[in-house]
Scaffold this motif. Structure first.
Motif, PDB file in Angstrom:
ATOM      1  N   ALA A  89      -1.328  -8.237   4.144  1.00 57.36           N
ATOM      2  CA  ALA A  89      -1.785  -8.140   2.756  1.00 57.36           C
ATOM      3  C   ALA A  89      -2.943  -7.133   2.667  1.00 57.36           C
ATOM      4  O   ALA A  89      -2.976  -6.287   1.774  1.00 57.36           O
ATOM      5  CB  ALA A  89      -2.233  -9.511   2.251  1.00 57.36           C
ATOM      6  N   LEU A  90      -3.864  -7.220   3.613  1.00 53.29           N
ATOM      7  CA  LEU A  90      -5.037  -6.331   3.570  1.00 53.29           C
ATOM      8  C   LEU A  90      -4.618  -4.861   3.623  1.00 53.29           C
ATOM      9  O   LEU A  90      -5.030  -4.048   2.788  1.00 53.29           O
ATOM     10  CB  LEU A  90      -5.958  -6.661   4.756  1.00 53.29           C
ATOM     11  N   VAL A  91      -3.805  -4.521   4.611  1.00 56.26           N
ATOM     12  CA  VAL A  91      -3.435  -3.105   4.775  1.00 56.26           C
ATOM     13  C   VAL A  91      -2.344  -2.716   3.778  1.00 56.26           C
ATOM     14  O   VAL A  91      -2.366  -1.615   3.218  1.00 56.26           O
ATOM     15  CB  VAL A  91      -2.998  -2.818   6.230  1.00 56.26           C
ATOM     16  N   GLY A  92      -1.428  -3.651   3.522  1.00 54.72           N
ATOM     17  CA  GLY A  92      -0.327  -3.357   2.608  1.00 54.72           C
ATOM     18  C   GLY A  92      -0.813  -3.056   1.200  1.00 54.72           C
ATOM     19  O   GLY A  92      -0.255  -2.205   0.506  1.00 54.72           O
ATOM     20  N   GLU A  93      -1.885  -3.747   0.782  1.00 51.19           N
ATOM     21  CA  GLU A  93      -2.382  -3.535  -0.578  1.00 51.19           C
ATOM     22  C   GLU A  93      -3.400  -2.400  -0.664  1.00 51.19           C
ATOM     23  O   GLU A  93      -3.916  -2.105  -1.745  1.00 51.19           O
ATOM     24  CB  GLU A  93      -3.006  -4.833  -1.110  1.00 51.19           C
ATOM     25  N   ALA A  94      -3.701  -1.775   0.468  1.00 53.13           N
ATOM     26  CA  ALA A  94      -4.678  -0.674   0.452  1.00 53.13           C
ATOM     27  C   ALA A  94      -4.072   0.534  -0.257  1.00 53.13           C
ATOM     28  O   ALA A  94      -2.949   0.947   0.051  1.00 53.13           O
ATOM     29  CB  ALA A  94      -5.073  -0.307   1.880  1.00 53.13           C
TER      30      ALA A  94
END
Ligand SMILES: Cc1ncc(COP(=O)(O)O)c(C=O)c1O
Length: 386
Positions: free
Chosen positions: A131-136
């Motif tokens: 979620a952290l990297v995917g939503e960046a």
């Protein structure tokens, strides 16, 4: 020669030095070059601000410990974090910073980076790496990690975040002070820059400030070194010597302080005034699985949540402690305590814990003596909390 001229040349550096266990401490701003051509030779040290022998020896030692190809030194741990960010971020970039980051690092992100056109977003460290990297978004240039956070000790899946970020061309910077560059080696887990406050465990004696940034990437090392040159930062040879001296006993101090910390934490876990332990090396902690997988041990820093009570009861508990100093730092040989709640308000996500939070740093004292001190202070807390 007149006396005035002779006096200037007296006491000059000897041509050779005897061999001692530690490196010689060479103090100098001016560096005397062997000939005129050397003055403008970029491959030679031409000025003391760049650091002389003992600073270079410390960099080599830290690089060996962290598995880095190069290390840069900063006048404090905070400067290592801010320096690493300033070295690589530019206007238009976005940086994702974990919500539990050391508060002065957060203050720098909020008050300084914005002035230079860098956007900052604080993320919940409990968020999944995907979620952290995917939503960046596309502007995200860097993710800043601190695992565990040094106040509430939430763990992050550092290897997973680093791998996903690298695949997206996003840099990762870890504040690795809790592990002292020894119990966890971020560079071995794909992190781009591993920074730490050497002020804490590596120095180990609560009497010197310094920070380091370590990397395996040649381009990043060049950027970090250029950042230091441009900002004019320098560390003294005496301080570098002190840090190097601390480095040699780091493993034994960490082993002892980590074990004492666990012994004290286990005792606290059974105490009626303690409702929660925030310590990733304890099986009850939400971050325990990540800690067991990635870490070679624990240091002596953790927190406890007390049964609900007013700030006056927390202050009474702290004031009752006799063996714990009340002070903000950690990593030295001595035990320390602080109340944490005043520091949680600035956070975007992690503010609510089941009771007042106390952070303890367990030093090299006898753990039984520390437990006895905590027992009497917790009795004081109980009488004030009602
Ligand atoms: C996690 C963490 N990072 C960085 C620092 C900053 O270190 P220094 O005090 O050397 O600037 C601290 C200091 O408390 C810290 O706790």
């Amino acid at each position: 020669m007149k006396d005035e001229t002779r006096m200037i040349r007296l006491g000059a550096a000897p041509e050779t030095l005897v061999k001692t266990v530690g490196p010689p401490i060479q103090r100098g701003s001016t560096v005397l070059m062997p000939n005129a051509a050397a003055l403008y030779d970029d491959h030679q040290v031409t000025y003391g601000r760049q650091g002389l022998g003992v600073q270079a020896t410390l960099c080599d030692a830290l690089a060996a410990m962290e598995g880095a190809s190069g290390v840069t030194l900063y006048p404090s741990g905070l400067a290592a974090l801010t320096g690493a960010m300033l070295a690589v971020l530019k206007a238009g970039d976005e940086v994702l910073v974990c919500d539990t980051i050391y508060k002065p690092t957060r203050r720098f992100c909020e008050r300084v980076l914005g002035r230079f056109g860098v956007t900052v977003r604080f993320y919940d460290p409990r968020q999944s790496p995907q979620a952290l990297v995917g939503e960046a978004g596309p502007a995200v240039r860097m993710i800043v990690l601190e695992s565990p956070g040094s106040l509430t000790f939430e763990m992050q899946d550092v290897p997973a975040i680093a791998a996903l970020a690298r695949a997206r061309g996003i840099l990762t910077l870890a504040d690795n002070t809790w592990a002292a560059g020894y119990l966890f080696k971020p560079l071995e887990h794909g992190v781009d820059i591993s920074a730490q406050a050497l002020t804490k465990y590596v120095g180990g004696h609560s009497d010197v400030f310094m920070g380091s940034a370590a990397t395996r990437d040649k381009g990043l090392l060049d950027a970090l070194e250029a950042g230091i040159i441009h900002l004019g930062w320098s560390v003294s040879p005496d301080d570098a010597y002190q840090i190097l001296r601390g480095l040699r006993t780091l493993p034994v101090r960490l082993a002892r302080q980590g074990a004492s910390g666990l012994a004290v934490a286990e005792w606290l876990a059974a105490h009626p005034q303690v409702v929660r332990l925030l310590h990733p090396a304890l099986p009850c902690d939400a971050g325990h699985a990540l800690w067991s997988r990635d870490y070679a041990g624990a240091c002596g820093l953790f927190a406890i949540a007390l049964t609900p009570g007013p700030q006056s009861a927390v202050d009474a508990f702290l004031d009752a402690l006799k063996l714990f100093g009340l002070g903000f730092s950690w990593g030295g040989f001595e035990s320390l305590a602080i109340g944490c709640d005043q520091q949680l308000h600035c956070r975007d996500h992690l503010r609510d814990y089941p009771g007042p939070l106390i952070r303890l740093h367990i030093g090299l004292e006898d753990p039984g003596d520390l437990v006895a001190d905590l027992a009497q202070a917790l009795a004081v807390y109980a009488s004030h909390a009602g």
